[in-house]
Design a protein around this motif. Structure first.
Motif, short mmCIF file in Angstrom:
data_model
loop_
_atom_site.label_atom_id
_atom_site.label_comp_id
_atom_site.label_asym_id
_atom_site.label_seq_id
_atom_site.Cartn_x
_atom_site.Cartn_y
_atom_site.Cartn_z
N GLU A 75 0.65 -1.09 0.24
CA GLU A 75 -0.31 -0.04 0.23
C GLU A 75 0.36 0.83 0.07
N GLU A 113 -4.01 6.54 -2.28
CA GLU A 113 -3.25 5.23 -1.61
C GLU A 113 -3.41 4.18 -3.20
N GLU A 152 1.53 -6.41 8.32
CA GLU A 152 1.44 -5.48 7.37
C GLU A 152 2.72 -4.37 8.21
N LYS A 212 -4.02 -5.63 14.42
CA LYS A 212 -4.83 -5.05 13.06
C LYS A 212 -6.78 -4.96 13.33
MG MG Z 1 -4.07 -0.87 5.12
#
Ligand code: MG
Ligand code: ADP
Length: 484
Positions: free
Chosen positions: A11, A159, A219, A270
């Motif tokens: 991302e 994004e 992530e 997350k």
């Molecule tokens: Mg994300």
């Protein structure tokens, strides 16, 4: 590692290069006094309304067109709720169900085995949506408290979310570099990674080779250099394999990369999308892009890096490597084309001077091609003197150094230093005669078969003429004179 495979999706937050913020006229310039660019809309004061910045929208569309994506005729802004001190409204305006850009792609090159052509690999781009940036929390500025700077809040971002198509840290870096080059090329981002204009979050999971299902991913946030991305991903792959091989399980979480140790560590578990309570922002109309708008924006797209690279190979007969270097930046490509056009020198000669001498010098100076002390006119002026045989390529190196040192253009330097090459046979022959007379031993050896001494005589005559003898003429005349 060998029976494991990594699965990676990136991302990227890319700051759009607008003068003002995405929903208000406040400035976006980097580095201003804290909170001097925080107007009522940025602060989220009651009663204010956001108005979409047309330029930010155009840039997002431009990006979609550049990656061969679907650009939505109708897209919708949504509120993404979370609490953080640098987010005054308590929600971020983003896009969720209907993003402006979907289903694009970028092709990266995977280097082949030595001597073989690289292969292309297509990385899918799931979506790219517009959103506003948050402010910055400054943890080090004041002891014991956190400072909040809202200048960055409301800066327009896109994004860019990739498909989980990436299989190694090297592929991730290749993708990021390609993406970075593209957004800078089309003029929608300044690409400054230190200032956070181009930031990457890396989603990584591992699975046993042959396994169809993806593993659980982590992530790793905000890794803001290509090298750190590579290190963070490599570390994360190793870590996950170790955990699983030791019988453990990967937990879905957000991790932070520490550049000092090269490690990642858990930051928080997350959130799922439903934790953010997304809903369409009632303050903003759906964004409508008509076919006519789209065509008008398409017309502003410059030649894209890949197309330019191919053209450089075919139009200028350059090796692929040279073409890739020269098209790495659009300003550099423009510089090259202007030099070819105005100098009359062949393209490969121009490419050599630019990719080796000029880029080498700029690199030492820490300067960009746009700040080159040697302008297009100056380099072309020097090349013209090689073409018309006023100077040799060797003398040109000295002229180049002198131009770099600010001693003027090529003609002024050639005149001031008396560098005009000697093309007159008579003058060269008289220099050869003197050298032969001064070196009877070498002459005898050469004539008795020591061919290697030819170079010695070339060197001596060059020395006697301060390097100014025309190399072709010298070679020809020396062969005649030295012959037994
Ligand atoms: Mg994300
Ligand atoms: P979120 O918004 O929660 O971050 P997304 O579905 O938008 O989730 O996915 C974010 C990124 O994670 C995408 O780039 C996607 O390709 C990648 N991704 C999804 N699943 C995996 C996985 N199992 N392993 C690695 N990357 C993944």
């Amino acid at each position: 590692m060998s029976n494991w495979e990594a699965v990676i999706g990136l991302e990227v937050h890319c700051q759009l290069r607008t003068q003002s913020k995405i929903f208000t006229g406040a400035a976006t310039a980097y580095g201003a006094e804290p909170n001097t660019q925080a107007d009522p809309v940025t602060l989220g004061l009651p009663g204010v309304l956001p108005v979409l910045n047309r330029e930010a929208l155009q840039m997002a569309v431009k990006f979609g067109l550049a990656i061969g994506a679907k650009v939505a005729e109708r897209s919708v802004f949504a509120r993404k709720h979370y609490f953080y001190p640098d987010l005054p409204k308590g929600y971020q305006i983003s896009q969720y169900e209907l993003p402006i850009v979907a289903e694009g792609h970028l092709d990266i090159e995977i280097p082949g085995p030595k001597g073989e052509e690289p292969t292309l690999k297509r990385i899918g781009i799931t979506r790219a949506h517009m959103e506003e940036d948050a402010g910055k929390s400054l943890h080090e500025a004041f002891p014991g408290v956190t400072g909040i700077d809202l200048n960055r809040a409301g800066t327009p971002l896109i994004e860019i979310v990739s498909e989980p198509d990436i299989r190694s840290a090297a592929e991730a870096v290749a993708y990021l570099k390609k993406l970075h080059q593209l957004v800078v090329y089309i003029g929608i981002c300044d690409g400054n990674m230190q200032e956070g204009s181009f930031r990457c979050d890396a989603n990584v999971s591992v699975r046993r080779k042959g396994e169809a299902k993806f593993g659980t991913r982590t992530e790793t946030k905000n890794v803001n250099s290509f090298r750190y991305v590579e290190k963070a991903i490599e570390y994360e792959i190793e870590r996950q394999i170790e955990v699983i091989e030791a019988g453990g399980k990967i937990v879905q979480e957000t991790r932070l990369f520490n550049p000092d140790t090269g490690e990642t560590r858990a930051m928080r578990s997350k959130e799922d999308a439903n934790d953010y309570r997304y809903f369409p922002d009632p303050d903003l109309l759906p964004v409508v892009v008509t076919a006519a708008d789209m065509e008008a924006i398409r017309a502003t797209l410059p030649e894209l890096p890949e197309a330019k690279r191919h053209r450089f190979v075919t139009q200028y007969a350059l090796p692929k490597y040279d073409a890739a270097v020269l098209t790495g930046e659009s300003a550099l490509a423009d510089y090259f084309e202007a030099v070819v056009e105005t100098s009359g020198a062949d393209a490969k000669t121009c490419a050599n001077w630019i990719t080796t001498d000029l880029l080498g010098a700029l690199n030492k100076l820490g300067k960009d091609i746009t700040a080159s002390p040697i302008s297009v006119e100056m380099l072309a002026g020097m090349l013209k003197r090689i073409v018309d045989k006023t100077i040799s390529g060797k003398i040109a190196k000295d002229v180049f150094e002198a131009m770099l040192a600010g001693e003027g253009d090529a003609d002024a330097i050639i005149k001031a230093k008396g560098l005009v090459q000697i093309t007159d046979d008579g003058a060269i022959i008289s220099a050869i005669d003197k050298v032969m007379a001064a070196n009877p031993g070498q002459l005898a050896d050469y004539r008795s078969g020591k061919d290697k001494l030819f170079g010695f005589f070339v060197g001596q005559v060059m020395k006697a003429t301060q390097g100014k003898a025309n190399p072709d003429a010298l070679n020809r005349l020396l062969k005649e004179k030295l012959a037994p």
